[in-house]
Design an enzyme around this catalytic site. Sequence first.
Site, PDB file in Angstrom:
ATOM      1  N   ALA A  20     -10.870  13.998   8.200  1.00 22.44           N
ATOM      2  CA  ALA A  20      -9.664  13.528   8.884  1.00 22.44           C
ATOM      3  C   ALA A  20      -8.547  13.478   7.858  1.00 22.44           C
ATOM      4  O   ALA A  20      -8.797  13.351   6.653  1.00 22.44           O
ATOM      5  CB  ALA A  20      -9.917  12.142   9.461  1.00 22.44           C
ATOM      6  N   GLY A  66     -14.823  14.273   8.867  1.00 19.95           N
ATOM      7  CA  GLY A  66     -14.607  14.813  10.211  1.00 19.95           C
ATOM      8  C   GLY A  66     -14.945  16.297  10.299  1.00 19.95           C
ATOM      9  O   GLY A  66     -15.283  16.792  11.379  1.00 19.95           O
ATOM     10  N   GLU A  70     -18.622  16.350  10.775  1.00 19.74           N
ATOM     11  CA  GLU A  70     -18.885  15.854  12.133  1.00 19.74           C
ATOM     12  C   GLU A  70     -18.554  16.920  13.173  1.00 19.74           C
ATOM     13  O   GLU A  70     -19.255  17.082  14.172  1.00 19.74           O
ATOM     14  CB  GLU A  70     -18.064  14.575  12.369  1.00 19.74           C
ATOM     15  CG  GLU A  70     -18.563  13.429  11.488  1.00 19.74           C
ATOM     16  CD  GLU A  70     -17.615  12.240  11.457  1.00 19.74           C
ATOM     17  OE1 GLU A  70     -16.427  12.449  11.131  1.00 19.74           O
ATOM     18  OE2 GLU A  70     -18.037  11.117  11.745  1.00 19.74           O
ATOM     19  N   GLU A 114     -16.661   9.110   3.559  1.00 17.79           N
ATOM     20  CA  GLU A 114     -15.810   7.986   4.002  1.00 17.79           C
ATOM     21  C   GLU A 114     -16.061   6.713   3.215  1.00 17.79           C
ATOM     22  O   GLU A 114     -15.144   5.919   2.989  1.00 17.79           O
ATOM     23  CB  GLU A 114     -16.033   7.717   5.506  1.00 17.79           C
ATOM     24  CG  GLU A 114     -15.525   8.812   6.431  1.00 17.79           C
ATOM     25  CD  GLU A 114     -16.521   9.934   6.683  1.00 17.79           C
ATOM     26  OE1 GLU A 114     -17.573   9.993   5.987  1.00 17.79           O
ATOM     27  OE2 GLU A 114     -16.245  10.765   7.564  1.00 17.79           O
TER      28      GLU A 114
HETATM   29  N1  COA Z   1      -6.670  14.433   4.153  1.00 17.10           N
HETATM   30  C1  COA Z   1      -5.455  14.727   3.698  1.00 17.10           C
HETATM   31  N2  COA Z   1      -5.219  15.551   2.644  1.00 17.10           N
HETATM   32  C2  COA Z   1      -6.290  16.072   2.032  1.00 17.10           C
HETATM   33  C3  COA Z   1      -7.600  15.798   2.448  1.00 17.10           C
HETATM   34  C4  COA Z   1      -7.772  14.950   3.564  1.00 17.10           C
HETATM   35  N3  COA Z   1      -8.979  14.664   4.074  1.00 17.10           N
HETATM   36  N4  COA Z   1      -8.451  16.465   1.630  1.00 17.10           N
HETATM   37  C5  COA Z   1      -7.701  17.110   0.749  1.00 17.10           C
HETATM   38  N5  COA Z   1      -6.399  16.884   0.979  1.00 17.10           N
HETATM   39  C6  COA Z   1      -5.237  17.404   0.230  1.00 17.10           C
HETATM   40  C7  COA Z   1      -5.126  16.749  -1.125  1.00 17.10           C
HETATM   41  O1  COA Z   1      -4.495  15.496  -1.037  1.00 17.10           O
HETATM   42  C8  COA Z   1      -4.305  17.781  -1.854  1.00 17.10           C
HETATM   43  O2  COA Z   1      -2.961  17.651  -1.480  1.00 17.10           O
HETATM   44  P1  COA Z   1      -1.760  17.793  -2.587  1.00 17.10           P
HETATM   45  O3  COA Z   1      -1.907  19.207  -3.102  1.00 17.10           O
HETATM   46  O4  COA Z   1      -0.537  17.576  -1.772  1.00 17.10           O
HETATM   47  O5  COA Z   1      -2.046  16.762  -3.619  1.00 17.10           O
HETATM   48  C9  COA Z   1      -4.810  19.102  -1.297  1.00 17.10           C
HETATM   49  O6  COA Z   1      -5.443  18.774  -0.063  1.00 17.10           O
HETATM   50  C10 COA Z   1      -5.848  19.767  -2.163  1.00 17.10           C
HETATM   51  O7  COA Z   1      -6.871  18.829  -2.438  1.00 17.10           O
HETATM   52  P2  COA Z   1      -7.328  18.410  -3.933  1.00 17.10           P
HETATM   53  O8  COA Z   1      -7.906  17.028  -3.853  1.00 17.10           O
HETATM   54  O9  COA Z   1      -6.231  18.637  -4.899  1.00 17.10           O
HETATM   55  O10 COA Z   1      -8.466  19.507  -4.173  1.00 17.10           O
HETATM   56  P3  COA Z   1      -9.744  19.368  -5.116  1.00 17.10           P
HETATM   57  O11 COA Z   1     -10.360  20.719  -5.148  1.00 17.10           O
HETATM   58  O12 COA Z   1      -9.401  18.700  -6.391  1.00 17.10           O
HETATM   59  O13 COA Z   1     -10.736  18.366  -4.314  1.00 17.10           O
HETATM   60  C11 COA Z   1     -11.894  17.513  -2.374  1.00 17.10           C
HETATM   61  C12 COA Z   1     -11.255  18.731  -3.065  1.00 17.10           C
HETATM   62  C13 COA Z   1     -12.327  17.968  -0.999  1.00 17.10           C
HETATM   63  C14 COA Z   1     -13.110  17.035  -3.166  1.00 17.10           C
HETATM   64  C15 COA Z   1     -10.856  16.371  -2.283  1.00 17.10           C
HETATM   65  O14 COA Z   1      -9.667  16.889  -1.752  1.00 17.10           O
HETATM   66  C16 COA Z   1     -11.285  15.221  -1.407  1.00 17.10           C
HETATM   67  O15 COA Z   1     -12.086  14.384  -1.823  1.00 17.10           O
HETATM   68  N6  COA Z   1     -10.722  15.151  -0.168  1.00 17.10           N
HETATM   69  C17 COA Z   1     -10.997  14.051   0.720  1.00 17.10           C
HETATM   70  C18 COA Z   1     -12.314  14.221   1.418  1.00 17.10           C
HETATM   71  C19 COA Z   1     -12.603  13.032   2.313  1.00 17.10           C
HETATM   72  O16 COA Z   1     -12.701  11.907   1.861  1.00 17.10           O
HETATM   73  N7  COA Z   1     -12.768  13.302   3.613  1.00 17.10           N
HETATM   74  C20 COA Z   1     -13.068  12.290   4.585  1.00 17.10           C
HETATM   75  C21 COA Z   1     -11.825  11.699   5.119  1.00 17.10           C
HETATM   76  S1  COA Z   1     -12.157  10.397   6.280  1.00 17.10           S
END
Ligand code: COA
Length: 263
Positions: free
Chosen positions: A66, A111, A114, A134
């Site tokens: 999400a 999500g 899911e 999460e």
């Molecule tokens: N919601 C909103 N933005 C998200 C996102 C999410 N779930 N997942 C990634 N992004 C955004 C990041 O904030 C980043 O934005 P920016 O360039 O404006 O800073 C961009 O996507 C790229 O992500 P980044 O974190 O820089 O890539 P990474 O390769 O270093 O890490 C992940 C990848 C997937 C490990 C990391 O983005 C992450 O942990 N995302 C969240 C996953 C999560 O918790 N999902 C469940 C949500 S309820």
Amino acid sequence: MAYENILFEVKDGVGVLTFNRPKALNALNPATIEEISDVIDRVRKDDSVRVLVLTGAGEKAFVAGADITQFPKMNPLEARAFAERGQDVFARLEQLPKPVIACCNGFTLGGGCELAMSCDFIYASDKARFGQPEINLGIIPGFGGTQRLSRLVGRARAKELCMTGEMIDAQRAREIGLVAKVFPADQLLDETLKVASQLAAKSLVALRTIKLVVDRGADVDLKSGCAIEAEAFGASFASQDAREGVAAFLEKRKPEFKGSLTS
Ligand code: COA
């Protein structure tokens, strides 16, 4: 409905929905969820779409969860409504009377995981990563993750994944039964579309019945599930596709399944 967050195209009976917010790793905001809902309605009504494939734009992600940027402004009631809406849309995806394949090309988290679990099966790239992270935000999965994951991989593994927030690779996801097949990243979409085309040539009525019987059977005891199967097996003999499939075998030719769900 014009789409801003997804792409949707149909070719030779296969609909492909591509999540298209690569800068946010295809995270699901409320608008994206409404767009998915619209595609589900279209596919349900239109029998020229026989199979649906879900995938993500860009190299990195299927869907990374999400959209977290909307969370700071949500109060508990709004968060519950968001979960209920997502659950409703994913349930309608699960109940779509046509095969739905998740083609997970990268991060499949929260999500995203899911959503993939609401499809009939998951094909993954060898670069894909799966998880329910999460817990690391101090919250829990809200789009059915605690429920579908435990049904797919068992309660203990589901609790381990949801409690640790650990990301697992595609190979491990296949070992625990979350993913059906793993392909090299550059072959994933082609291989998925190949299977989707094979399914598109099969009997839509029989595919729908398999889906219904497997899913209904999962919620009942074995005896009741077998009774549902026997009823559906009997009913399947009434279809034009059944007559065509059996006749084609006996006449040593390829069947042409033309059965429709809407007429
Ligand atoms: N919601 C909103 N933005 C998200 C996102 C999410 N779930 N997942 C990634 N992004 C955004 C990041 O904030 C980043 O934005 P920016 O360039 O404006 O800073 C961009 O996507 C790229 O992500 P980044 O974190 O820089 O890539 P990474 O390769 O270093 O890490 C992940 C990848 C997937 C490990 C990391 O983005 C992450 O942990 N995302 C969240 C996953 C999560 O918790 N999902 C469940 C949500 S309820």
